[in-house]
Design a protein around this motif. Structure first.
Motif, mmCIF file in Angstrom:
data_model
loop_
_atom_site.group_PDB
_atom_site.id
_atom_site.type_symbol
_atom_site.label_atom_id
_atom_site.label_comp_id
_atom_site.label_asym_id
_atom_site.label_seq_id
_atom_site.Cartn_x
_atom_site.Cartn_y
_atom_site.Cartn_z
ATOM 1 N N UNK A 197 0.843 -1.190 0.000
ATOM 2 C CA UNK A 197 0.000 0.000 0.000
ATOM 3 C C UNK A 197 0.884 1.248 0.000
ATOM 4 N N UNK A 198 0.328 2.400 -0.379
ATOM 5 C CA UNK A 198 1.104 3.642 -0.304
ATOM 6 C C UNK A 198 1.497 3.937 1.146
ATOM 7 N N UNK A 199 2.550 4.742 1.333
ATOM 8 C CA UNK A 199 2.922 5.124 2.696
ATOM 9 C C UNK A 199 1.769 5.872 3.368
ATOM 10 N N UNK A 200 1.668 5.728 4.671
ATOM 11 C CA UNK A 200 0.623 6.441 5.408
ATOM 12 C C UNK A 200 0.836 7.951 5.270
ATOM 13 N N UNK A 201 -0.240 8.710 4.996
ATOM 14 C CA UNK A 201 -0.085 10.151 4.746
ATOM 15 C C UNK A 201 0.238 10.975 6.003
ATOM 16 N N UNK A 202 0.060 10.399 7.184
ATOM 17 C CA UNK A 202 0.301 11.154 8.418
ATOM 18 C C UNK A 202 1.792 11.333 8.722
ATOM 19 N N UNK A 203 2.606 10.418 8.232
ATOM 20 C CA UNK A 203 3.991 10.307 8.683
ATOM 21 C C UNK A 203 4.893 11.483 8.268
ATOM 22 N N UNK A 204 5.009 11.729 6.976
ATOM 23 C CA UNK A 204 5.927 12.776 6.503
ATOM 24 C C UNK A 204 5.616 14.152 7.105
ATOM 25 N N UNK A 205 4.347 14.595 7.115
ATOM 26 C CA UNK A 205 4.079 15.905 7.714
ATOM 27 C C UNK A 205 4.409 15.949 9.217
ATOM 28 N N UNK A 241 6.894 14.178 10.811
ATOM 29 C CA UNK A 241 8.290 13.991 11.206
ATOM 30 C C UNK A 241 9.347 14.581 10.277
ATOM 31 N N UNK A 242 9.087 14.701 8.989
ATOM 32 C CA UNK A 242 10.158 15.071 8.058
ATOM 33 C C UNK A 242 10.815 16.416 8.371
ATOM 34 N N UNK A 243 10.023 17.453 8.568
ATOM 35 C CA UNK A 243 10.632 18.771 8.831
ATOM 36 C C UNK A 243 11.468 18.752 10.100
ATOM 37 N N UNK A 244 10.988 18.055 11.116
ATOM 38 C CA UNK A 244 11.752 17.975 12.368
ATOM 39 C C UNK A 244 13.112 17.320 12.129
ATOM 40 N N UNK A 245 13.139 16.264 11.320
ATOM 41 C CA UNK A 245 14.401 15.596 11.009
ATOM 42 C C UNK A 245 15.292 16.478 10.134
ATOM 43 N N UNK A 246 14.711 17.084 9.110
ATOM 44 C CA UNK A 246 15.485 17.944 8.212
ATOM 45 C C UNK A 246 16.148 19.093 8.981
ATOM 46 N N UNK A 247 15.459 19.632 9.955
ATOM 47 C CA UNK A 247 16.008 20.729 10.764
ATOM 48 C C UNK A 247 17.250 20.312 11.539
ATOM 49 N N UNK A 248 17.382 19.014 11.802
ATOM 50 C CA UNK A 248 18.517 18.509 12.593
ATOM 51 C C UNK A 248 19.699 18.092 11.712
#
Length: 193
Positions: A95-103, A105-112
């Motif tokens: 199935x496609x990735x869950x839509x909740x995940x990237x919004x 966590x991604x920015x928080x990780x990118x900031x680090x």
């Protein structure tokens, strides 16, 4: 970063939709130079907890022309899928990735990760999310125009064995684009910071 990884490991935001339950698979380091953004872990990766620990991962490492040791060195590569947990089976593939995940966590990780110089976008889900209206009509067109997204992004197809048909229809990818990807990766992972 340690606190963020702890929070990610405890995430249950889409638990109700995950057939095997949550098991986030993501790696990163404050000094990561390249981020690999794919879809979501498959069942084998869900079991092992090791990203790209499957046939797709073998093909991806070939395309990047890196050893397992180089690939799993988080100062070289952060691995941050669109969905951190196995999403379940579809008629063909997962199935496609869950839509909740990237919004979430991604920015928080990118900031680090201030030293990132390249983000490899694997497959249509990652390309649409990050390239937004700059993504072309199809994955083939987006990958074909990879130079237009450099130096920040490098879009590629998914290396899954189920994608053999796409690769056989588009031999230009492995003949021309892969060598450009390898040059870029080599330049970045051998770069002395």
């Amino acid at each position: 970063m340690k606190e963020l990884f702890h929070n990610i490991s405890q995430c249950t935001i889409c638990k109700a939709h995950l057939p095997l339950g949550p098991r986030p698979v993501v790696t990163a380091h404050i000094n990561s130079k390249i981020i690999i953004i794919g879809q979501a872990p498959g069942t084998k990766v869900h079991e092992s907890g090791i990203p790209w620990d499957d046939q797709s991962g073998k093909k991806l490492r070939q395309w990047l022309n890196v050893t397992d040791e180089q690939f799993y060195n988080t100062q070289n590569f952060a691995i941050m899928p669109m969905g951190f947990c196995y999403p379940g089976k579809a008629k063909t593939g997962d199935l496609p990735p869950r839509p909740e995940c990237a919004p979430q966590w991604h920015d928080q990780l990118l900031d680090k990760m201030p030293k990132v110089e390249l983000i490899i976008l694997i497959g249509a889900h990652a390309q649409k999310y990050y390239l937004k209206d700059k993504a072309k009509r199809t994955l083939t067109e987006t990958v074909g125009d990879y130079k237009g997204y450099l130096p920040k992004y490098f879009p590629i197809p998914h290396p899954s064995p189920t994608n053999r048909f796409w690769r056989s229809k588009n031999p230009w990818f492995e003949e021309l684009v892969v060598s450009e990807l390898q040059k870029k990766v080599k330049e970045l992972i051998l770069k002395v910071v």
